[in-house]
Scaffold this motif. Structure first.
Motif, PDB file in Angstrom:
ATOM      1  N   ILE A   1      13.653  21.894  16.064  1.00 27.47           N
ATOM      2  CA  ILE A   1      13.697  20.665  15.547  1.00 27.47           C
ATOM      3  C   ILE A   1      13.960  20.709  14.094  1.00 27.47           C
ATOM      4  CG2 ILE A   1      12.316  18.450  15.090  1.00 27.47           C
ATOM      5  CD1 ILE A   1      11.162  19.231  18.008  1.00 27.47           C
TER       6      ILE A   1
ATOM      7  N   PRO B   1       2.345  15.188  20.965  1.00 27.80           N
ATOM      8  CA  PRO B   1       0.952  15.257  20.939  1.00 27.80           C
ATOM      9  C   PRO B   1       0.387  15.479  19.641  1.00 27.80           C
ATOM     10  CG  PRO B   1       1.476  17.101  22.511  1.00 27.80           C
ATOM     11  CD  PRO B   1       2.671  16.605  21.894  1.00 27.80           C
TER      12      PRO B   1
ATOM     13  N   THR C   1       2.764   9.239  19.565  1.00 26.55           N
ATOM     14  CA  THR C   1       2.320  10.229  20.533  1.00 26.55           C
ATOM     15  C   THR C   1       2.558   9.508  21.741  1.00 26.55           C
ATOM     16  OG1 THR C   1       0.202   8.956  20.458  1.00 26.55           O
ATOM     17  CG2 THR C   1       0.243  10.920  19.152  1.00 26.55           C
TER      18      THR C   1
ATOM     19  N   PHE D   1      13.197  13.586  19.076  1.00 29.87           N
ATOM     20  CA  PHE D   1      12.943  14.796  19.118  1.00 29.87           C
ATOM     21  C   PHE D   1      11.518  14.984  19.760  1.00 29.87           C
ATOM     22  CE2 PHE D   1      16.059  14.970  15.676  1.00 29.87           C
ATOM     23  CZ  PHE D   1      16.757  16.010  15.787  1.00 29.87           C
ATOM     24  N   ASP D   2      11.481  15.716  20.832  1.00 32.41           N
ATOM     25  CA  ASP D   2      10.123  16.144  21.115  1.00 32.41           C
ATOM     26  C   ASP D   2       9.379  17.130  20.773  1.00 32.41           C
ATOM     27  OD1 ASP D   2      10.479  13.997  22.693  1.00 32.41           O
ATOM     28  OD2 ASP D   2      10.589  15.158  24.709  1.00 32.41           O
TER      29      ASP D   2
ATOM     30  N   ARG E   1       6.706  20.057  20.400  1.00 34.99           N
ATOM     31  CA  ARG E   1       5.955  20.722  21.319  1.00 34.99           C
ATOM     32  C   ARG E   1       4.212  21.116  20.989  1.00 34.99           C
ATOM     33  NH1 ARG E   1       9.430  23.969  24.851  1.00 34.99           N
ATOM     34  NH2 ARG E   1      11.064  22.392  24.707  1.00 34.99           N
ATOM     35  N   ARG E   2       3.526  21.101  21.941  1.00 32.53           N
ATOM     36  CA  ARG E   2       2.218  21.758  21.564  1.00 32.53           C
ATOM     37  C   ARG E   2       2.209  23.022  21.024  1.00 32.53           C
ATOM     38  NH1 ARG E   2      -2.631  22.773  25.656  1.00 32.53           N
ATOM     39  NH2 ARG E   2      -1.489  24.252  26.529  1.00 32.53           N
TER      40      ARG E   2
ATOM     41  N   GLU F   1      -6.601  22.241  21.555  1.00 32.95           N
ATOM     42  CA  GLU F   1      -5.683  22.019  22.349  1.00 32.95           C
ATOM     43  C   GLU F   1      -4.231  21.665  21.751  1.00 32.95           C
ATOM     44  OE1 GLU F   1      -7.617  18.842  24.609  1.00 32.95           O
ATOM     45  OE2 GLU F   1      -8.098  20.090  26.268  1.00 32.95           O
ATOM     46  N   GLY F   2      -3.992  22.630  21.116  1.00 33.20           N
ATOM     47  CA  GLY F   2      -2.385  22.656  20.634  1.00 33.20           C
ATOM     48  C   GLY F   2      -2.202  21.684  19.590  1.00 33.20           C
ATOM     49  N   GLY F   3      -3.375  21.236  18.801  1.00 27.12           N
ATOM     50  CA  GLY F   3      -3.128  20.389  17.754  1.00 27.12           C
ATOM     51  C   GLY F   3      -3.632  20.839  16.460  1.00 27.12           C
TER      52      GLY F   3
ATOM     53  N   VAL G   1      -4.777  33.178  26.719  1.00 29.90           N
ATOM     54  CA  VAL G   1      -4.157  31.644  26.056  1.00 29.90           C
ATOM     55  C   VAL G   1      -4.742  30.674  26.918  1.00 29.90           C
ATOM     56  CG1 VAL G   1      -2.453  32.896  24.611  1.00 29.90           C
ATOM     57  CG2 VAL G   1      -2.045  32.598  26.939  1.00 29.90           C
ATOM     58  N   THR G   2      -4.762  30.722  28.183  1.00 34.07           N
ATOM     59  CA  THR G   2      -4.884  29.526  29.155  1.00 34.07           C
ATOM     60  C   THR G   2      -6.236  29.166  29.270  1.00 34.07           C
ATOM     61  OG1 THR G   2      -3.237  30.822  30.191  1.00 34.07           O
ATOM     62  CG2 THR G   2      -3.549  28.857  31.020  1.00 34.07           C
TER      63      THR G   2
END
Lengths: 595, 347
Positions: free
Chosen positions: A26, A48, A159, A175-176, A178-179, A213-215, A306-307
């Motif tokens: 991006i 997000p 969001t 543009f999306d 990503r986490r 959580e990815g933020g 990671v999960t």
């Protein structure tokens, strides 16, 4: 003079496209657009929270206006860049659509957008949380996007792309975002902590990354709190304290106690956690997440950290992954999520947790693998079993009391166990025959002759009864006869009772028999089920008799016999209670082979 | 009837009609037409003065007639775009009185020589029984800009791609088509974005498409289903989590996932009845490429396993809706138990 404190995420907000974490393609596209002087009229940035949308928008505003921009990156040093950073340049307008969501505000933008930029080259409107705009405002915005004025660029950030009308989306370059992956978040935190000279534990950072959580912004906010809470060092314990979650070691220990059926220890561990002020709901949630992570670790052989939502790799964790069978875990999940649901409806959370703990201690791992969370339970040891029944009875009493209190506060609730108990009592068990010994006596003396005689007489007997009585007796079937006693069976218990209590029947029967047979005959009535059982018992008995036990029932034998019946009745009662507590579906009755 | 390209050709040759009716909603064609008209009818310096837009939701036909009949300022020609002429359709709302109707019809019969008027009607259907519609259709040049059928759009785009000097990897092409769902405007829009990203490189790779073209929920669920079927627990769970973070509704996700599993089950049943890919595609009325992918996906699974998965998912849906389990947990455990069971049997 005290300098005002600035939150980490603001201090470390990226100022160049290359500093933005995790969105390379991006930022590259935007850089190209600026470097080639080919920007779109409107951009839509979605993703997000905390993934860099607003940061990118601001960098874009700088880069496109910076007179010294190189390869689409802003210099961040010139007056224009600095004014944009501080938000004081009039040509870059930031609007929070959450609080300016009306048509009026957007109309104002429309009008002002027609004036050329004053100092910068492009006028840039950054509309944050654009999904909050009202329908009218969207339409007004659409008008502007349809015929965009020269040198004006709109950057919409949200969001929630589903809430943006398709007509708007199709006019923008979308543009999306990503986490951001956990590794990237950790890297970023390591970088910051090193710069700020703060010591840290690696596990602590992983915990933060899991919670975020990815933020990235969330991660930095937590980090900020942890630093001020733990006096400048980032430790695992501090993170758990801040996020309110329960330490993994304690939870693993708890699970182990459950698995080993160590009820009292498990209850103690639970109480200790609650005494420390951990929240009941959080406890269940964490326990569920731990079960999930263990299952995940079991299913996926490669490194899956990671999960993970809760766990992190420690020797204890790896050990419990090896130890707990999948089946146990699924059942635990069933109980836990049921409890989670119940917790929402009660003010006495501890009780539910305790009941759940006891229930969990009873999970057997010997069952064949069933994937349904609510699996079967089996009774292993009678003594322990009785103890548990006892405990549960106490629990139930407590619960009932509490619920009685609850009732005053909340809506009335039916206590399920009680209900089942009543219905079970109504339905007496078929295997218990009250007058078994009498029947045995009949069978001992039974002859074919008598049976044939009974079969002969039966229709005649019914035909001379009154209508009401014959209706009952029509349902009866003669099955056996001795010279002075007959046995007949009915399909349903209720008919047996009717027969036994109806005086008219016995009266007319006596009359009938006296005229024909000239003797007194007694009739024993049983249900079909009972008859089946009696016959089986009798056959068993006969087998034993053949092995040298005297033919006649002596007094002693009779006593022994009755004792056995009593014992059996006791077992029945226990089973009934078990059914009442756990429900019919969960209780599986098995013979104890050791007896 | 002249087709769209012919009309564009004529305009470029300066053969311009005084009245156009542009019917259809393919944004790319509309944009092309607008550009061609303005480029060929107006000198750049005249645009400010002699280009007029009339929005009939805010203005009236009277305003249009006034503009159309007044002389252009300085230049030779005047261009009028008329938006939202809803009076041409069956929709209610735009009432035109008798007097005005007659005035308008008079104009249609004898349009001003210096005015080019374009009516943009992005509607499915016009009401051809109406007097005004009838007259306009009779007097104007009709321009058909209805959206092309998906396969036509694909063909058109393939040509467009070649003309722009790009090539796409096979896989990138399939993904691109899946994500743009046969919408030509979207295809071109997204290609423009990609061309900003890679101005120099000719070949568009799968990765580029994957990262730059926005994904719709349908595609995401398709992908989620693929991960589950491949037994890739880790990525499946992560992907689901990402969807939730994008504020997708879990019930919606599960519902779409159910329909995806249902398709696999249908395909499996038909396959066991020895139907070929084409036959299945015809029978279910679903694009052959999706059937092809479905066949690949379900080849390692038995009918029972697929039926089982479908049932468990329906159960997950029930559990979420009745509040027995929260959305994340119940889905996670579905994936875990499904993968465990299917692997147990195949091992």
């Amino acid at each position: 003079m005290m300098s005002s404190y600035q939150a980490l995420y603001r201090v470390w907000r990226p100022q160049r496209f290359d500093d933005v974490a995790g969105q390379q393609m991006i930022t590259q596209t935007l850089k190209n657009a600026i470097a080639n002087h080919n920007p779109a009229h409107a951009y839509l940035l979605t993703g997000p929270r905390g993934t860099g949308k607003t940061s990118v928008a601001k960098i874009f505003a700088k880069a496109i206006n910076c007179p010294h921009s190189v390869d689409g990156e802003p210099c961040n040093e010139c007056e224009i860049c600095q004014e944009i950073t501080s938000g004081s340049l009039g040509d870059v307008i930031e609007i929070d659509a959450a609080s300016n969501n009306g048509v009026e505000e957007i109309r104002e933008i429309r009008e002002k957008a027609n004036y050329a930029p004053t100092r910068a080259e492009y006028k840039v409107y950054i509309i944050d949380e654009v999904h909050m705009l009202s329908m009218g405002a969207f339409n007004a915005l659409l008008k502007t996007l349809e015929e965009p004025p020269e040198k004006v660029i709109f950057i919409l950030a949200t969001t929630d792309p589903h809430k943006i009308p398709a007509t708007i989306i199709s006019r923008t370059q979308r543009f999306d975002f990503r986490r951001i992956s956990q590794e990237t978040i950790i890297q970023r935190m390591v970088l910051i902590l090193n710069e700020e000279n703060i010591t840290f534990e690696k596990e602590a950072l992983q915990l933060i990354a899991q919670t975020a959580e990815g933020g990235l912004r969330d991660a930095l906010s937590i980090l900020d709190q942890v630093i001020s809470y733990a006096n400048g060092s980032v430790t695992q314990v501090a993170v758990r304290d801040i996020t309110g979650s329960i330490t993994q070691e304690l939870l693993i220990e708890y699970l182990q106690l459950l698995y080993h059926h160590d009820t009292s220890e498990a209850l103690q561990a639970l109480n200790q956690l609650l005494a420390e002020g951990k929240e009941a709901y959080r406890f269940i949630e964490d326990a569920l997440m731990l079960c999930r992570d263990i299952l995940l670790a079991k299913a996926v052989k490669s490194d899956v950290a990671v999960t993970f939502k809760y766990a992190h790799h420690t020797p204890a964790f790896d050990a419990i992954v090896q130890q707990l069978p999948t089946n146990f875990l699924y059942q635990a999940v069933g109980v836990l999520s049921q409890t989670q649901k119940n917790l929402k409806q009660t003010t006495h959370k501890e009780i539910y947790l305790e009941v759940a703990t006891i229930q969990l201690c009873e999970i057997s791992d010997k069952n064949s693998a069933t994937a349904t969370p609510a699996g079967d339970y089996e009774v292993v040891d009678t003594a322990a079993y009785e103890e548990i029944v006892h405990q549960l009875q106490d629990m139930q009493k407590q619960l009932e009391q509490l619920q009685a209190i609850d009732k005053v506060a909340s809506e009335p609730k039916i206590v399920e166990p009680k209900q089942t108990l009543i219905s079970k009592n109504n339905q007496e068990d078929a295997s218990v025959v009250p007058n078994q010994s009498e029947v045995f006596a009949v069978l001992d003396e039974a002859t074919h002759q008598d049976r044939a005689f009974l079969f002969d007489l039966w229709p005649d007997f019914i035909s001379q009864l009154e209508v009401g009585q014959s209706a009952i007796m029509n349902n009866g079937t003669p099955v056996a006869a001795s010279p002075n006693t007959w046995v007949i069976t009915f399909e349903y218990k209720i008919l047996v009772e009717r027969f036994e209590t109806d005086e008219l029947i016995s009266k007319s029967l006596q009359q009938f028999l006296e005229t024909i047979h000239q003797s007194q005959i007694k009739i024993i009535a049983l249900t079909n089920e009972q008859w089946k059982n009696v016959r089986e018992n009798y056959i068993l008995e006969r087998k034993k008799l053949k092995q040298g036990i005297p033919v006649d029932f002596s007094e002693e034998e009779k006593k022994e016999y009755e004792q056995r019946i009593q014992e059996e009745e006791k077992t029945k009662e226990i089973i009934n209670q078990a059914v009442a507590f756990f429900g019919e579906d969960t209780v599986k009755i098995m013979e104890d082979d050791n007896k | 009837m002249k087709d769209f390209q012919q009309i564009l050709q004529e305009i470029n040759n300066k053969k311009v009609a005084p009245l156009y009716l542009v019917q259809g909603s393919e944004a790319y064609f509309i944009r092309q037409f607008e550009k061609a008209i303005i480029k060929n009818c107006l000198a750049p310096e005249d645009i400010a003065m002699n280009f007029v837009q009339i929005d009939l939701t805010e203005q009236t036909l009277d305003d249009f007639l006034f503009e159309a009949t007044s002389y252009p300022f300085l230049g030779e020609r005047k261009v009028i775009f008329v938006r939202e002429p809803r009076f041409l359709t069956g929709q209610k709302g735009q009432v035109i009185d008798q007097m005005l109707q007659e005035k308008f019809i008079d104009y249609l019969k004898d349009p001003a020589s210096f005015t080019v008027a374009i009516f943009f009607a992005p509607y499915e259907k016009l009401d051809r029984r109406k007097k005004l519609t009838k007259q306009l259709l009779k007097m104007c040049q009709l321009v058909d800009v209805t959206s092309p059928k998906p396969h036509e759009a694909e063909k058109y785009f393939a040509q467009y791609l070649e003309n722009s000097g790009y090539r796409m990897e096979d896989k990138a092409w399939h993904l691109f088509m899946q994500l743009t769902a046969g919408n030509l405007s979207k295809m071109i829009h997204e290609l423009n974005k990609i061309s900003v990203y890679q101005a120099q490189t000719e070949v568009i790779t799968l990765e580029t498409v994957e990262q730059l073209v926005p994904k719709n929920l349908e595609y995401n669920v398709f992908e989620l289903n693929r991960l589950v079927m491949a037994g890739d627990i880790q990525n499946a769970l992560q992907f689901y989590q990402e969807l939730l973070m994008k504020k997708e509704d879990p019930i919606k996700i599960i519902a779409l996932l159910i329909s995806e599993f249902r398709l696999l089950l249908q395909v499996k049943i038909l396959q066991e009845q020895h139907s070929g890919q084409r036959q299945i595609s015809d029978q279910l009325g679903i694009h052959w490429y999706r059937i092809k992918l479905a066949l690949e996906k379900c080849s390692h699974f038995s009918l029972e396993q697929l039926a089982d998965a479908l049932e468990s998912l329906i159960d997950v849906d029930y559990q979420i809706k009745t509040g027995q389990m929260d959305a994340t947990t119940s889905f996670d455990f579905f994936v875990l138990s499904f993968c465990e069971r299917t692997q147990m049997i195949s091992n």
